[in-house]
Structures are given as C-alpha cells and as structure tokens.
Design an enzyme around this catalytic site. Sequence first.
Site, PDB file in Angstrom:
ATOM      1  N   ASP A  66       0.815  -1.205   0.000  1.00 55.82           N
ATOM      2  CA  ASP A  66       0.000   0.000   0.000  1.00 55.82           C
ATOM      3  C   ASP A  66       0.855   1.264   0.000  1.00 55.82           C
ATOM      4  O   ASP A  66       0.461   2.286  -0.564  1.00 55.82           O
ATOM      5  CB  ASP A  66      -0.931   0.006   1.216  1.00 55.82           C
ATOM      6  CG  ASP A  66      -2.065  -1.000   1.087  1.00 55.82           C
ATOM      7  OD1 ASP A  66      -2.399  -1.360  -0.059  1.00 55.82           O
ATOM      8  OD2 ASP A  66      -2.611  -1.429   2.118  1.00 55.82           O
ATOM      9  N   GLY A  67       2.033   1.207   0.620  1.00 53.10           N
ATOM     10  CA  GLY A  67       2.917   2.362   0.608  1.00 53.10           C
ATOM     11  C   GLY A  67       3.379   2.711  -0.795  1.00 53.10           C
ATOM     12  O   GLY A  67       3.494   3.891  -1.156  1.00 53.10           O
TER      13      GLY A  67
END
Length: 340
Positions: A66-67
């Site tokens: 997700d980063g």
Amino acid sequence: MAKRNAVVVTHTRLRQTGTVVAEAVSQLRVAGFEVAIIDNTEAPDFGVQPPCVSDDTEIVVVLGGDGTILRAAELVHCTQVPILGVNMGHVGFLAEFESFQIDEAIRRVSTHDYSIDERMIAHVDVWLPGATKPIEDWALNDITLERADRGKMVELSIRVDDVEMNSFGADGVIVSTPTGSTAYAFSAGGPVMWPNVKALQLIPLAAHALFARPLIIGSGSTFTIDILDDSMSEGWICCDGRRQRALPQGTRVMVRESRDTLRLARLSGVPFTNRLVSKFDLPVVGWREHARNEASSQSLHHGHTFPAAAYAAGVAVAGDAGVAGTEPDKPGERDGKAGS
C-alpha cells in the site's frame, strides 16, 4: 496501431532482488505496451506537486504494498490515469491482485478487461500566520497534524463549517478519507468507512479531554483545525505519510473533499466487505459461537434437557454459577489478527 504506454512503479529493493518486476515488464511489452519503470520516488516537499505521468499513459501498474500505491498516487494526481496494484507487501488493502496472479493481471490489462473504482481524495489548505494565500496539498489516505515536540502536547481547536466543536491538548489528530479509514485512523480507534461513503473523519490522538471523540462530516463540510497561539508545541503536518512540514503556533489547517479523485483499476467484483474480512483476517466467529457449538448436541443437567437455543440465548442453568457458554478468548487465543 496507436502506441500504448504503461508505467510500472515499484521500489528499488524489489527491482534488484526479485524477478516479478522483470516478468511484469516483459509481459506488458509482449502485449504491445511501451513501458517505463519508476523505482525510487522520493517524497516531495509539502505543497509541491511532483511531475506526473504523461496524459497518454494508459495505466500505472504498481508492484509493492500500500505504501508503494501511495507513492504512485502522487504520479497520477490530477490525471485520469488509473492505478492497478499487485500486492508484494503485507496487507495490500488497495491492491487488486497478489504477486502469484501477475499473469492474469497483465492479460486483463492488455484487453481493457477492468472497471474503475474512483476513490475520494482530501484537499488541505494550510494558512500560516500572516499568510495571504494557503499552502495546498492533498491525501488519498489521511492528513495528520501532530505535535512537533514529542515531550509536549499541541493545543488544538476543532471547527466544523466554522462552528467550534472542541478544543484540547493532544498528541494530534488524524483526518481520514474512507480509503484511509482502514489505515492509521483504524489503529487510532476510528470506524471503518466504506469507500462509497462521501465523508471525512477526524480522530483525536490521546486527547487530554473527556469528550474528544471521532467526528464524521459529509462531503460538503470542512474541518478547520487551529494550532492555538499558546500551544506548548508547534505542529507537524503530514499527508499520506510522505509530504510533511512544521507548522508554527497560530496556523490554521482546513480539510475538505477534493474535486479530484484517484482511479483504481478493478479486475474483480469482490465487494469491499469481503475484502475487509479477508485482508484483516477478521475473527467472524466469536466466543458465543463456541457456546452454540457445545450446546448443539443438547446438554443434560440435573435430569433436565436444555435445548441449544437456551444456551444461545444465554439462559442460566440451575446449579451453575453463571450463564451457559464459554468464557471470552484469552489474549493470543483469538482467530485471526489485528489490522496492519
């Protein structure tokens, strides 16, 4: 035939140590795409828009967690280019596919076999003391305003549509979009908001106040957060854990829904609710279910037969100290795990 452009966003470590990136690039090129690779996207300064991908980019394929998707979001901000996430991290809440499904993902992309999920973005205006215009930024997940001095509280006033709701000293506050409600805001005790909800939520962080509770406002409203002049600490603002800066006392921060959205490519029709349960590995069977299972064969007590329904309803059994059923799970005995 018109040229088709794709961008692959990953991180340096994955590109250097894994074969997934090379495989994805190879398959995209076989499908007729010209591919650019971006593997080191440093966080830009707060209020500075980094260079975006060109408008003729058909899709951005993100290989990471997700980063990495949050980094890719900076590259497509203010464009109509969609992002397809392939999870190479831990939870991968925004990702559509896992790494072992890369072949299927590229095949679907090459045939335009996907739908678009438009995600709400938060817009933030930062008014420094004496400023004649704000510093503008945005967030897909969340905007945090925290204390700059870790040993002191930051004193904040919270307004909704210019009506003061609360003021307190705290470690800070989180303003989250529905997308970000499963991230930092979730860890801080905020509710999960479904992506189709047009709302923003504000979560106080360790507020020194009796009635500092999460607030949720509709998309037409605005959160206004003032760092009070007598605050013991300056503030520190951060968008999506990347773009950040210090804020002096007397700064005003205003957060509302942005006119822009982020476009996520979706290749499956899995509802958000299913994704929530599977990604967080939620223990949907609780301790009461164990009681039902034990009672399903009917228990005989003091010559009387008690049906399973009595146990499920929590009926006290004569001679027992408490209601029928098992005790709650002890720490470490629950099925599943906490969110990321």
